[in-house]
Every structure is written in structure tokens, then in C-alpha cells.
Write a protein that holds these residues in place. Structure first.
Motif, PDB file in Angstrom:
ATOM      1  N   GLU A 107      46.643  47.733  49.320  1.00 57.15           N
ATOM      2  CA  GLU A 107      46.583  47.205  48.209  1.00 57.15           C
ATOM      3  C   GLU A 107      47.410  46.320  47.248  1.00 57.15           C
ATOM      4  O   GLU A 107      47.239  45.859  45.926  1.00 57.15           O
ATOM      5  CB  GLU A 107      46.846  48.194  47.564  1.00 57.15           C
ATOM      6  CG  GLU A 107      47.169  49.434  45.982  1.00 57.15           C
ATOM      7  CD  GLU A 107      45.402  49.535  45.691  1.00 57.15           C
ATOM      8  OE1 GLU A 107      45.597  48.953  44.499  1.00 57.15           O
ATOM      9  OE2 GLU A 107      44.515  49.353  46.421  1.00 57.15           O
ATOM     10  N   ARG A 108      48.833  46.229  47.285  1.00 55.39           N
ATOM     11  CA  ARG A 108      49.514  45.104  47.229  1.00 55.39           C
ATOM     12  C   ARG A 108      48.989  43.852  46.948  1.00 55.39           C
ATOM     13  O   ARG A 108      48.467  42.962  45.842  1.00 55.39           O
ATOM     14  CB  ARG A 108      50.836  44.884  47.707  1.00 55.39           C
ATOM     15  CG  ARG A 108      52.017  46.134  47.603  1.00 55.39           C
ATOM     16  CD  ARG A 108      53.304  46.094  47.857  1.00 55.39           C
ATOM     17  NE  ARG A 108      53.525  45.425  49.336  1.00 55.39           N
ATOM     18  CZ  ARG A 108      53.517  46.920  49.781  1.00 55.39           C
ATOM     19  NH1 ARG A 108      53.850  47.768  49.699  1.00 55.39           N
ATOM     20  NH2 ARG A 108      54.328  45.988  51.596  1.00 55.39           N
ATOM     21  N   ARG A 110      45.584  42.685  47.484  1.00 55.69           N
ATOM     22  CA  ARG A 110      44.612  43.113  46.091  1.00 55.69           C
ATOM     23  C   ARG A 110      44.938  43.082  45.027  1.00 55.69           C
ATOM     24  O   ARG A 110      44.363  42.142  43.895  1.00 55.69           O
ATOM     25  CB  ARG A 110      43.283  44.613  46.535  1.00 55.69           C
ATOM     26  CG  ARG A 110      42.050  44.752  45.424  1.00 55.69           C
ATOM     27  CD  ARG A 110      41.707  46.084  45.439  1.00 55.69           C
ATOM     28  NE  ARG A 110      43.099  46.841  44.652  1.00 55.69           N
ATOM     29  CZ  ARG A 110      43.654  46.626  43.139  1.00 55.69           C
ATOM     30  NH1 ARG A 110      42.782  46.240  42.265  1.00 55.69           N
ATOM     31  NH2 ARG A 110      44.316  47.701  42.770  1.00 55.69           N
ATOM     32  N   ALA A 111      46.015  44.054  44.722  1.00 60.81           N
ATOM     33  CA  ALA A 111      46.623  43.373  43.228  1.00 60.81           C
ATOM     34  C   ALA A 111      47.461  41.779  42.853  1.00 60.81           C
ATOM     35  O   ALA A 111      46.661  41.511  41.490  1.00 60.81           O
ATOM     36  CB  ALA A 111      47.456  44.833  42.947  1.00 60.81           C
ATOM     37  N   GLU A 114      44.054  40.078  42.021  1.00 60.69           N
ATOM     38  CA  GLU A 114      43.295  40.153  40.651  1.00 60.69           C
ATOM     39  C   GLU A 114      44.163  39.327  39.912  1.00 60.69           C
ATOM     40  O   GLU A 114      43.598  38.657  39.069  1.00 60.69           O
ATOM     41  CB  GLU A 114      43.242  41.397  40.059  1.00 60.69           C
ATOM     42  CG  GLU A 114      42.441  42.274  41.658  1.00 60.69           C
ATOM     43  CD  GLU A 114      41.816  43.677  41.450  1.00 60.69           C
ATOM     44  OE1 GLU A 114      43.119  44.680  40.349  1.00 60.69           O
ATOM     45  OE2 GLU A 114      41.358  44.034  41.327  1.00 60.69           O
ATOM     46  N   ARG A 115      45.871  39.688  40.081  1.00 61.79           N
ATOM     47  CA  ARG A 115      46.866  38.674  39.382  1.00 61.79           C
ATOM     48  C   ARG A 115      47.241  37.495  39.117  1.00 61.79           C
ATOM     49  O   ARG A 115      46.424  36.540  37.853  1.00 61.79           O
ATOM     50  CB  ARG A 115      48.180  39.520  39.386  1.00 61.79           C
ATOM     51  CG  ARG A 115      48.614  38.688  38.718  1.00 61.79           C
ATOM     52  CD  ARG A 115      50.049  38.606  38.573  1.00 61.79           C
ATOM     53  NE  ARG A 115      51.237  40.196  38.159  1.00 61.79           N
ATOM     54  CZ  ARG A 115      51.388  40.614  37.657  1.00 61.79           C
ATOM     55  NH1 ARG A 115      51.146  39.710  36.055  1.00 61.79           N
ATOM     56  NH2 ARG A 115      52.023  42.138  36.805  1.00 61.79           N
ATOM     57  N   GLU A 119      43.150  39.209  36.556  1.00 55.80           N
ATOM     58  CA  GLU A 119      42.896  40.906  35.888  1.00 55.80           C
ATOM     59  C   GLU A 119      41.834  41.418  35.546  1.00 55.80           C
ATOM     60  O   GLU A 119      41.471  41.743  34.608  1.00 55.80           O
ATOM     61  CB  GLU A 119      43.809  41.254  36.798  1.00 55.80           C
ATOM     62  CG  GLU A 119      43.045  42.717  37.402  1.00 55.80           C
ATOM     63  CD  GLU A 119      44.415  43.963  37.363  1.00 55.80           C
ATOM     64  OE1 GLU A 119      45.415  43.778  36.686  1.00 55.80           O
ATOM     65  OE2 GLU A 119      44.620  45.133  38.286  1.00 55.80           O
ATOM     66  N   ASP A 178      40.990  53.877  37.756  1.00 51.02           N
ATOM     67  CA  ASP A 178      42.313  52.987  38.246  1.00 51.02           C
ATOM     68  C   ASP A 178      43.508  53.934  37.483  1.00 51.02           C
ATOM     69  O   ASP A 178      44.602  53.709  38.392  1.00 51.02           O
ATOM     70  CB  ASP A 178      42.229  51.774  37.719  1.00 51.02           C
ATOM     71  CG  ASP A 178      40.728  50.958  38.210  1.00 51.02           C
ATOM     72  OD1 ASP A 178      40.617  50.593  39.130  1.00 51.02           O
ATOM     73  OD2 ASP A 178      40.500  50.229  37.173  1.00 51.02           O
ATOM     74  N   ASP A 316      52.989  50.104  43.905  1.00 43.53           N
ATOM     75  CA  ASP A 316      51.177  49.738  44.234  1.00 43.53           C
ATOM     76  C   ASP A 316      50.472  49.304  42.497  1.00 43.53           C
ATOM     77  O   ASP A 316      48.970  49.376  42.617  1.00 43.53           O
ATOM     78  CB  ASP A 316      50.395  50.518  45.562  1.00 43.53           C
ATOM     79  CG  ASP A 316      51.193  50.651  46.222  1.00 43.53           C
ATOM     80  OD1 ASP A 316      51.229  49.609  46.707  1.00 43.53           O
ATOM     81  OD2 ASP A 316      51.128  51.581  47.508  1.00 43.53           O
ATOM     82  N   ALA A 318      48.552  48.596  39.075  1.00 42.60           N
ATOM     83  CA  ALA A 318      48.087  47.279  38.989  1.00 42.60           C
ATOM     84  C   ALA A 318      48.824  47.020  38.146  1.00 42.60           C
ATOM     85  O   ALA A 318      48.839  47.851  37.651  1.00 42.60           O
ATOM     86  CB  ALA A 318      46.615  47.232  39.166  1.00 42.60           C
ATOM     87  N   SER A 321      47.072  48.228  34.828  1.00 43.15           N
ATOM     88  CA  SER A 321      47.452  49.468  34.479  1.00 43.15           C
ATOM     89  C   SER A 321      48.853  50.113  34.247  1.00 43.15           C
ATOM     90  O   SER A 321      49.653  50.379  33.086  1.00 43.15           O
ATOM     91  CB  SER A 321      47.175  50.089  36.181  1.00 43.15           C
ATOM     92  OG  SER A 321      46.170  50.262  36.621  1.00 43.15           O
TER      93      SER A 321
END
Length: 335
Positions: A107-108, A110-111, A114-115, A119, A178, A316, A318, A321
């Protein structure tokens, strides 16, 4: 799912441990997919393959087959089945400890990607219960947009899903949102959470109601009166009933009528059907226009937390978020 190198092919990842003489001493021919490990984690949490299947969005038959495939891949028995459900074996519990670490790392990953990718170009899906969606989120989203523009970033596109508090938690839990915002005092323990604001509940009646002649009414009297209420699962109803149980040691009487929206409740109250307990934000315009009367309840104000929910651990969360949460805390309850 984590990316795979082009030469992995259908055989998965081949890991070998080579000794000093160049001799292979151990080989694991396949590394499980993230999807399979997420399913194992859900099975451990629910103690049920059918419940885990619902959470991960597959059929029970597919989930059972995936668990068996995972056991073959690892060469270990991970779960035991009985008429009462499923439980992890000792090996399964060991694997689960590594699984949780791997899922958090995924998950980290993915985040972080995305950054890097920007994102803000991806729509942020936010689920929120009715009061938050109608009376709080617009101001929070404006604050988020202003902060992003000030930083020279492209504003995030946000898609809002309106639901009650229980439904909001489920949307977040299943990955269909999300981030979620709920009004309930009961926070699910399988999601991370953070309180961003507090909301006040008030008693309202029609202008012709006998209570309008009183300076205030007791909590006992309100709890003994059949009110117009939202459905089970609504944060507003749950917060009211929780306050009565906490202060009086009992539950309020059953509602006179159950309606699914705050707007419908306000109309029914204005028609004189029964009083209601709603957010002060929700009734402010009706009170100002004299369609409803706000009646004081003796004693401390009844408040409830507005809580953000997300999957995983606090680290975790995002980036976008997190930006929205910070905007919500800064802006608070709109006035």
C-alpha cells in the motif's frame, strides 16, 4: 498488485539460495500474489471464507480455490475448516504476520507511485454520511483546492458517494472509497480513524408544538417521546440513542416514524407529526425561516464526533486523502 519483471512469465518469481560451491540449496518457485495474501488476511479477520470473499470482491468458490492454491504455492497448510468456520494453523499464523507487513508495504508502494505520478490526476473517491456530505464537505473541498493551488499543484478531482455511517464504513472497507467520513460514535475497529470535528445535535419541533412554550425540556421527556428518526445505521440516530443510554441508562422509546433523509424528517417535523433530533447544521435554515423551532434540552449539549476512516494503518493514508483530512481539521464545522 506489485509489478512483475518481464522475465517472470507464468512461472512467477524463482528465488534460489546458492552455496559457496555454486550449488542450489533451496528454491521457492512462486511468490504469492498480493490478492491471495489480502484474501488470507480477510479470512483470518472474519474466520469465514464467505465473509472474506465478500470483502475482497470474489465468490466463495473462487476464494476457496485461491486459498488452496496459496497453500500449494507455499507448500504449507494455512487454514483448518470446520462446521464453525475456518481458523489459521500455526503455519498460517506465522505467514499472516509476514503478510500484514507485505500488504502495508504494498500500500505504501502504491501511494508512493501515485505521488510520483501526480495523484491529483486521479479522482479521489470520498464516501460520507448525509450531514457531512451536505453541510461540511463542500467547505473542506474548497479548502483543499485552495491549499493545492497555493502550492502550485493541480486540484484533485473528487467523486462523492453519500451513504449512512454504516454504509460509508463498508464502502471504505471494501475499497470502493478511498476515504470516508461518518457521524457515528461507534467507530469500526478494522479501519484506521481520526476525529476531524465535533457536531452538535438539537431538538426541533413544529412552531405549534406544546414544547415551544417551555424554556427547555428534560432529556427524560424527550427520550420518552416517539420522535421522527433516521434508519438503523444512521450516525444521527446512533449518536442520539448512545447519548440517552449514557446519561439515563436506558434506550429511548421507538420512533414514531423512520425516514431515510434529513430533508424528509425536517418536512415531517414542520407538518407537526413529531419532533426530531438532528444536527444543528441541518436545521439552521429552517429555524431561521421559522419553519421549525429549536427546543433546548436541559443539561450538557449532545455532541458527536465527525470521524475520517481509511484502510490500513495511519502511515498508509494516501497523500491526497491526508491533504483532505488536514483541510477538514483546519476548516472544522462550517458556520
Amino acid at each position: 498488485m506489485l509489478p512483475r519483471s518481464p522475465d517472470h512469465g507464468a512461472r512467477g518469481i524463482r528465488l534460489a539460495c546458492v552455496g559457496v560451491q555454486g550449488q542450489t540449496v533451496g528454491t521457492m518457485r512462486h511468490v504469492p500474489s498480493i490478492d491471495a495474501l489480502e484474501l488470507l488476511s480477510a479470512v483470518a479477520h472474519h474466520g469465514s471464507i464467505s465473509a472474506a470473499a465478500r470483502e475482497t470482491g470474489c465468490t466463495q468458490q473462487s476464494a476457496s480455490a485461491r486459498i488452496r492454491s496459496l497453500e500449494r504455492t507455499l507448500g504449507l497448510e494455512l487454514v483448518t475448516r470446520s462446521p464453525h468456520g475456518v481458523a489459521l494453523t500455526a503455519s498460517g499464523r506465522r505467514v499472516l504476520t509476514w503478510t500484514d507487513d507485505l500488504l502495508a508495504a504494498a500500500e505504501r508502494f502504491r501511494a508512493g507511485v501515485e505521488r510520483l505520478r501526480g495523484e491529483s490526476t486521479r479522482a479521489l473517491v470520498v464516501a460520507a454520511s448525509q450531514t457531512v456530505a451536505a453541510h461540511m464537505l463542500p467547505a473542506w473541498l474548497l479548502a483543499l483546492r485552495a491549499a493545492q493551488l497555493e502550492d502550485g499543484r493541480e486540484p484533485t478531482s473528487v467523486r462523492l458517494v453519500t451513504a449512512n455511517s454504516d454504509e460509508t464504513a463498508e464502502l471504505v472497507r471494501t475499497g470502493r472509497a478511498d476515504l470516508g467520513f461518518v457521524e457515528s460514535p461507534d467507530i469500526p475497529d478494522d479501519l484506521s480513524s481520526s476525529t476531524v470535528a465535533d457536531d452538535v445535535l438539537v431538538l426541533v419541533t413544529a412552531p405549534s408544538h406544546p414544547w415551544t412554550d417551555h424554556g427547555s425540556v428534560s432529556l427524560d421527556d424527550v427520550a420518552d417521546t416517539a420522535l421522527i428518526a433516521r434508519e438503523d445505521g444512521s450516525g444521527t440516530r446512533r449518536a442520539w440513542e448512545s447519548a440517552v443510554r449514557k446519561r439515563l441508562g436506558r434506550t429511548p422509546v421507538a420512533p414514531a416514524m423512520v425516514l431515510s433523509t434529513s430533508a424528509a424528517i425536517r418536512s415531517a417535523v414542520a407538518e407537526g407529526i413529531a419532533p426530531a433530533v438532528l444536527s444543528d447544521l441541518v436545521v439552521a435554515d429552517d429555524v431561521r425561516l421559522a419553519r421549525l423551532r429549536r427546543i433546548a434540552i436541559a443539561g450538557p449539549a449532545i455532541s458527536r464526533p465527525i470521524t475520517a476512516l481509511w484502510r490500513g494503518t495511519p502511515r498508509d493514508l494516501a497523500p491526497t486523502s491526508r491533504d483532505l483530512l488536514e483541510a477538514a481539521v483546519r476548516r472544522g464545522i462550517p458556520t
